[in-house]
Write an enzyme that holds these catalytic residues in place. Structure first.
Site, PDB file in Angstrom:
ATOM      1  N   CYS A 164      13.934 -25.985  38.128  1.00  0.00           N
ATOM      2  CA  CYS A 164      13.085 -26.611  37.151  1.00  0.00           C
ATOM      3  C   CYS A 164      12.204 -27.598  37.717  1.00  0.00           C
ATOM      4  CB  CYS A 164      14.124 -26.861  35.759  1.00  0.00           C
ATOM      5  SG  CYS A 164      13.149 -27.737  34.541  1.00  0.00           S
TER       6      CYS A 164
ATOM      7  N   CYS B  77      11.814 -30.663  35.240  1.00  0.00           N
ATOM      8  CA  CYS B  77      12.996 -31.654  35.184  1.00  0.00           C
ATOM      9  C   CYS B  77      13.235 -32.257  36.393  1.00  0.00           C
ATOM     10  CB  CYS B  77      14.524 -30.668  35.017  1.00  0.00           C
ATOM     11  SG  CYS B  77      14.350 -29.294  33.888  1.00  0.00           S
ATOM     12  N   ASP B  78      12.915 -31.772  37.518  1.00  0.00           N
ATOM     13  CA  ASP B  78      13.367 -32.484  38.809  1.00  0.00           C
ATOM     14  C   ASP B  78      12.127 -33.063  39.726  1.00  0.00           C
ATOM     15  OD1 ASP B  78      16.137 -32.214  38.058  1.00  0.00           O
ATOM     16  OD2 ASP B  78      16.239 -29.986  38.849  1.00  0.00           O
TER      17      ASP B  78
END
Ligand code: NAP
Length: 307
Positions: A131, A134-135
Site C-alpha cells: 500500500c 499507507c507507507d
C-alpha cells in the site's frame, strides 16, 4: 439465532460491530485468516483522523475491537466454508458448523496479492508493503521499487516519486496491463526508472529485519543481479475474499461484490462493507465509513421488522 453476523475483523467489520453493538444487536464477528485485516500488516498509520502523531496499525484495529466488545460484540475465530443466502434467516457455515442470522455484513476484504517469496513474507511491514498510500511517506529520499504493470503500479510509482530519491518500476513483461493515460503519466515522470522483462528472485535482508535490496532476474536472458532498495512495494493486484458467495451474491468479473446502492447487495438483508466491494479507495477510513453504513442498514431493517 443472531441478529447480525459480521464476516471480517478489519476496519469495516470492526466499525460495523461498534455500531450494531451500540444499537444493542449483540453482533457476532468472525475473525478470518487475516485477523485485523490489512491494518494488521501495516506499521504506522498516519492518515487515520484523530491520531495527530500516528498510530500503529495493529494497535488501531485492536482498539476498534475492544471498543466493539465494550458494547457487547462477540468475536470468534473461524473460516466461512459455505453460506446459504437463499432465504432468511441466512445460514453461514463456520468451520463446518452452521449458524443462523437475520442479517449479514460481508466485510471479508480483499487480500493483497504477493509474489510468494519466503523472505518477502518475512519482511512485510519492514520495508515490504502492498500500500503506497499507507507507507510511502516512510521512504523520504530513499530508494523505492514498485512491482507490477497495471494501473495500480503506474499510480503508485508516480505517487511514490513524491517521497523517494528514485522509484524503479519492475514488470515481468514488456507490455502493460495499465491504461494508456496511466502509462503516459508514469513515462513522463523523470524520477521513474523502468526494468521490464524482469522478475524478483529474492528480497534482502531478513537477518537485519529490514529491506536492504532485492535479487532481480532478466527473464529473457536469465541474467541475475542484486539492487539496493529501501522500500519494496507490490502492486500486483488484490483478491477479494468472496469465494463462499459465488452464485449467490452479485460479483463482478474479478470477484468483487457489486453494490446495489449504499451498503446493499442483491440480497435484501446481506450488506457489504469495505474492500470486498471497494476496488478504488481501499483505505482504513473509507472501510470504517462503509462499516458504519452497513450497520445503519442492519439497524433500520431489524427495527422495521420489530426485532
Ligand atoms: P491488475 O490490473 O490486475 O494488474 C496486476 C499487474 O501485476 C499486472 O501487470 C500483472 O502482470 C502483475 N502481476 C500479477 N501477478 C504477478 C506476479 N506474481 N509477479 C509479477 N507480476 C505480477 O491490478 P491493479 O493494477 O491493482 O488494478 C486492478 C483494477 O483496478 C484494474 O481494473 C485497474 O484498472 C483498476 N485501477 C484503476 C486505477 C485508476 O484508474 N486510477 C488505479 C488503480 C487500479 P501481467 O500484466 O504480466 O499479468
Amino acid at each position: 439465532m443472531q441478529n447480525v453476523i459480521i464476516l471480517g475483523s478489519g476496519c469495516a467489520g470492526n466499525t460495523a460491530a461498534i455500531y450494531t453493538a451500540r444499537a444493542g444487536l449483540k453482533p457476532l464477528v468472525i475473525i478470518g485468516h487475516e485477523p485485523g485485516g490489512q491494518l494488521s500488516i501495516t506499521s504506522e498509520v498516519e492518515n487515520f483522523p484523530g491520531f495527530p502523531t500516528g498510530i500503529n496499525g495493529p494497535e488501531l484495529v485492536e482498539n476498534m475491537k475492544q471498543q466493539a466488545e465494550r458494547f457487547g460484540a462477540e468475536y470468534m475465530y473461524g473460516t466461512v466454508d459455505a453460506a446459504d443466502l437463499s432465504k432468511r434467516p441466512f445460514r453461514i457455515s463456520i468451520d463446518g458448523e452452521w449458524h443462523e442470522t437475520r442479517t449479514l455484513i460481508v466485510a471479508t476484504g480483499a487480500s493483497a496479492r504477493w509474489l510468494g517469496l519466503e523472505n518477502e513474507q518475512k519482511l512485510i511491514g519492514r520495508g515490504v508493503s502492498s500500500c503506497a498510500t499507507c507507507d510511502g511517506a516512510f521512504y523520504k529520499d530513499k530508494k523505492i521499487m514498485v512491482v507490477g504493470g497495471g494501473d495500480s503500479a503506474m499510480e503508485e510509482a508516480n505517487f511514490l516519486t513524491r517521497f523517494g530519491r528514485e522509484v524503479t518500476l519492475v514488470h515481468r513483461r514488456e507490455e502493460f496491463r495499465a491504461s494508456k493515460i496511466m502509462i503516459d503519466r508514469a513515462k513522463a515522470n523523470p524520477k521513474i526508472k523502468w526494468l521490464l522483462n524482469t522478475g524478483i528472485e529474492d528480497v534482502y535482508d531478513v537477518t537485519k529485519g529490514e529491506v536492504t535490496g532485492v535479487k532481480l532476474k532478466n527473464l529473457k536472458t536469465g541474467e541475475t543481479w542484486d539492487q539496493e532498495v529501501d522500500g519494496f512495494f507490490l502492486a500486483i493486484g488484490h483478491i477479494p475474499n468472496t469465494k463462499p458467495f459465488v452464485g449467490q451474491l452479485d460479483l463482478d468479473a474479478d470477484g468483487y461484490i457489486v453494490s446495489h446502492g449504499g451498503a446493499r447487495t442483491n440480497i435484501p438483508g446481506v450488506f457489504h462493507a469495505g474492500d470486498v466491494e471497494d476496488r478504488i479507495y481501499r483505505q482504513a477510513i473509507t472501510a470504517a465509513g462503509a462499516g458504519c453504513k452497513a450497520a445503519i442498514e442492519v439497524e433500520r431493517m431489524l427495527e422495521a421488522e420489530g426485532h
